[in-house]
Scaffold this active site. Structure first.
Site, PDB file in Angstrom:
ATOM      1  CD  GLU A  76      -3.213  -1.350   2.220  1.00 24.34           C
ATOM      2  OE1 GLU A  76      -3.431  -0.256   2.666  1.00 24.34           O
ATOM      3  OE2 GLU A  76      -3.677  -2.303   2.394  1.00 24.34           O
TER       4      GLU A  76
ATOM      5  CE  LYS B 231      -2.874   0.589  -3.132  1.00 18.20           C
ATOM      6  NZ  LYS B 231      -3.932  -0.778  -3.359  1.00 18.20           N
TER       7      LYS B 231
END
Length: 283
Positions: free
Chosen positions: A3, A51
């Site tokens: 993440e 990301k």
């Protein structure tokens, strides 16, 4: 999937190893970029957007990479055994006289002009970890709230084009659940299942609460809280922040002792597991 916190830490480490130094070795083991030679170019910075990793070079070129589910960048001292970078999992090697950075099992790799980065990232919502997320109304929190509200009004985000090129449109006419909205990346970007679950737990929100049923105040508080958890992970070390629900199915809730539950958010083939406490996060 790594993440936003993991990607940001990765960017910081790559930036420390590469920025301001010319590349003495640059191998892109990727079909679409295999003919690109970056040797001799100087890395100006490595940064994260949600990301995504952006390695910018002094000739106006950007190497864009994404870790997907299993990718990683590791750093080794140039000339060491770990810097040899052999093996079928290696997708990219960027090295200067001191450090060698090896990208393994990368899920995306593109070489674009820096001014064209928006062609890769323009569909994304604001990066929740951006320095100005809380202070820039037109590009940060304000834009995220606007996008989330717009998606809720339409019952979901617009058609999403998959890697294979086919379009998938959320067929539900029901209201958009808050967990689905956070995971999509087009309202706000950088969140995955971990921080979606932990942020919702912190704010005592049921993951399938329709976005329209969450007040502006509570939605902003959710984004602030989740951002805080992620920034703490970046500062203190990935994996050090206590997880209250994610990955704790059937274990006692830290607040009330109720067994933690898990169920899918989103619809196939985009479903993701979301953990929550049935007592602390009632519908």
């Amino acid at each position: 999937m790594p993440e936003g916190d993991v990607v940001r830490v990765t960017a910081q480490r790559l930036d420390a190893a590469l920025s301001g130094r010319a590349l003495e070795r640059a191998e892109l083991r990727w079909a679409e970029a295999g003919g690109t030679d970056l040797t001799g170019r100087t890395v100006t910075e490595v940064l994260a957007y949600a990301k995504h990793l952006l390695t910018r070079l002094d000739d106006g070129t950007t190497l864009h990479t994404h870790l997907r589910m299993e990718g990683q960048w590791r750093i080794a001292r140039t000339g060491s055994a770990a810097a040899v970078a052999r093996g079928s999992e290696v997708r990219a090697v960027l090295a200067n006289e001191t450090w060698t950075c090896v990208g393994e099992r990368l899920g995306m790799l593109d070489v674009v002009r820096t001014r064209d980065e928006h062609l890769l990232l323009g569909h994304l919502g604001p990066d929740i970890l951006a320095a100005d997320f809380l202070t820039a109304p037109e590009t940060g929190m304000g834009l995220a709230l606007t996008r989330l509200r717009a998606a809720a009004a339409e019952g979901g985000f617009p058609a999403q084009v998959t890697v294979g090129g086919s379009a998938s449109l959320d067929p539900r006419s029901a209201q958009l659940p808050i967990a689905d909205a956070l995971l999509d990346q087009r309202g706000v970007s950088g969140l995955g299942t971990i921080y979606t679950a932990e942020g919702l737990f912190a704010q005592r929100l049921w993951p399938w609460t329709p976005v329209d049923d969450v007040s502006d105040h509570d939605l902003e508080a959710l984004l602030r809280t989740t951002r805080g958890l992620m920034l703490r992970s970046v500062a203190e070390g990935v994996g050090t922040v206590r997880r209250h629900v994610h990955g704790r199915a059937r274990r006692a809730c830290h607040r009330c002792g109720t067994p933690v539950a898990v169920a899918p958010a989103n619809q196939a083939p985009f479903e993701r597991p979301i953990f929550w406490c049935p007592t602390c996060q009632r519908p």
